[in-house]
Design a protein around this motif. Structure first.
Motif, PDB file in Angstrom:
ATOM      1  N   ARG A   1      40.099 -24.864 -17.201  1.00 17.48           N
ATOM      2  CA  ARG A   1      39.501 -24.037 -16.141  1.00 17.48           C
ATOM      3  C   ARG A   1      38.074 -23.618 -16.514  1.00 17.48           C
ATOM      4  O   ARG A   1      37.169 -23.700 -15.684  1.00 17.48           O
ATOM      5  CB  ARG A   1      40.383 -22.809 -15.887  1.00 17.48           C
ATOM      6  N   ARG A   2      37.873 -23.196 -17.764  1.00 18.98           N
ATOM      7  CA  ARG A   2      36.529 -22.819 -18.226  1.00 18.98           C
ATOM      8  C   ARG A   2      35.579 -24.010 -18.137  1.00 18.98           C
ATOM      9  O   ARG A   2      34.422 -23.867 -17.745  1.00 18.98           O
ATOM     10  CB  ARG A   2      36.567 -22.302 -19.664  1.00 18.98           C
ATOM     11  N   CYS A   3      36.057 -25.185 -18.510  1.00 22.18           N
ATOM     12  CA  CYS A   3      35.231 -26.396 -18.465  1.00 22.18           C
ATOM     13  C   CYS A   3      34.842 -26.755 -17.036  1.00 22.18           C
ATOM     14  O   CYS A   3      33.699 -27.140 -16.771  1.00 22.18           O
ATOM     15  CB  CYS A   3      35.961 -27.558 -19.127  1.00 22.18           C
ATOM     16  N   ILE A   4      35.781 -26.633 -16.114  1.00 17.68           N
ATOM     17  CA  ILE A   4      35.494 -26.931 -14.707  1.00 17.68           C
ATOM     18  C   ILE A   4      34.513 -25.912 -14.143  1.00 17.68           C
ATOM     19  O   ILE A   4      33.557 -26.276 -13.452  1.00 17.68           O
ATOM     20  CB  ILE A   4      36.800 -26.981 -13.883  1.00 17.68           C
TER      21      ILE A   4
ATOM     22  N   ILE B   1      30.796 -26.898 -12.658  1.00 16.26           N
ATOM     23  CA  ILE B   1      30.318 -26.536 -11.321  1.00 16.26           C
ATOM     24  C   ILE B   1      29.013 -25.754 -11.415  1.00 16.26           C
ATOM     25  O   ILE B   1      28.084 -25.976 -10.633  1.00 16.26           O
ATOM     26  CB  ILE B   1      31.404 -25.773 -10.547  1.00 16.26           C
ATOM     27  N   GLU B   2      28.919 -24.865 -12.382  1.00 19.26           N
ATOM     28  CA  GLU B   2      27.671 -24.116 -12.579  1.00 19.26           C
ATOM     29  C   GLU B   2      26.519 -25.061 -12.932  1.00 19.26           C
ATOM     30  O   GLU B   2      25.416 -24.938 -12.400  1.00 19.26           O
ATOM     31  CB  GLU B   2      27.843 -23.067 -13.674  1.00 19.26           C
ATOM     32  N   GLN B   3      26.773 -26.019 -13.808  1.00 21.42           N
ATOM     33  CA  GLN B   3      25.737 -26.986 -14.182  1.00 21.42           C
ATOM     34  C   GLN B   3      25.325 -27.852 -12.989  1.00 21.42           C
ATOM     35  O   GLN B   3      24.147 -28.176 -12.837  1.00 21.42           O
ATOM     36  CB  GLN B   3      26.221 -27.877 -15.329  1.00 21.42           C
ATOM     37  N   LEU B   4      26.281 -28.227 -12.145  1.00 28.21           N
ATOM     38  CA  LEU B   4      25.945 -28.994 -10.949  1.00 28.21           C
ATOM     39  C   LEU B   4      25.037 -28.186 -10.022  1.00 28.21           C
ATOM     40  O   LEU B   4      24.098 -28.723  -9.438  1.00 28.21           O
ATOM     41  CB  LEU B   4      27.209 -29.417 -10.200  1.00 28.21           C
ATOM     42  N   GLY B   5      25.333 -26.901  -9.892  1.00 24.57           N
ATOM     43  CA  GLY B   5      24.490 -26.028  -9.073  1.00 24.57           C
ATOM     44  C   GLY B   5      23.062 -25.970  -9.581  1.00 24.57           C
ATOM     45  O   GLY B   5      22.108 -25.920  -8.797  1.00 24.57           O
ATOM     46  N   LYS B   6      22.891 -25.996 -10.893  1.00 20.71           N
ATOM     47  CA  LYS B   6      21.547 -25.994 -11.476  1.00 20.71           C
ATOM     48  C   LYS B   6      20.850 -27.341 -11.254  1.00 20.71           C
ATOM     49  O   LYS B   6      19.643 -27.396 -11.054  1.00 20.71           O
ATOM     50  CB  LYS B   6      21.616 -25.689 -12.969  1.00 20.71           C
TER      51      LYS B   6
END
Length: 102
Positions: free
Chosen positions: A72-75, A79-84
């Protein structure tokens, strides 16, 4: 990308010249690795789709031992990295595909 002290791997397959309209997150099943899904992305009907192929902790090039909490932490971090990476992308534009092996 990193999750705490753990190095994770995920692979992005998209048209580098266009912001994707849709992002597909692909999670493999038991004993598979992210790049097993690469042949599926070649069937994408539009270049407006981007595919993120995810290796679970301890699979492929990812470090760590799999657990629900760590996955869950990895996902969440993915998602946060994709947003960046895609500044105007919002998580509502995401589709998740999970392969389950019983």
């Amino acid at each position: 990308y990193r999750v705490g002290s753990i190095e994770m791997s995920a692979f992005l397959d998209c048209d580098p010249n266009h912001l994707p309209e849709r992002i597909w997150l692909l999670f493999g099943g038991n004993a598979s690795v992210a790049l097993d899904w690469l042949s599926i992305t070649s069937f994408a009907p539009q270049s407006a789709d981007a595919f993120v192929l995810f290796d679970y902790p301890g699979s492929g090039d990812s470090e760590g031992k799999p657990s629900r909490k760590l996955i869950r932490r990895c996902i969440d971090e993915l998602i946060e990295q994709l947003g960046k990476s895609f500044h105007s992308w919002r998580p509502i534009d995401m589709t998740i595909l999970i392969r389950c092996d019983n």
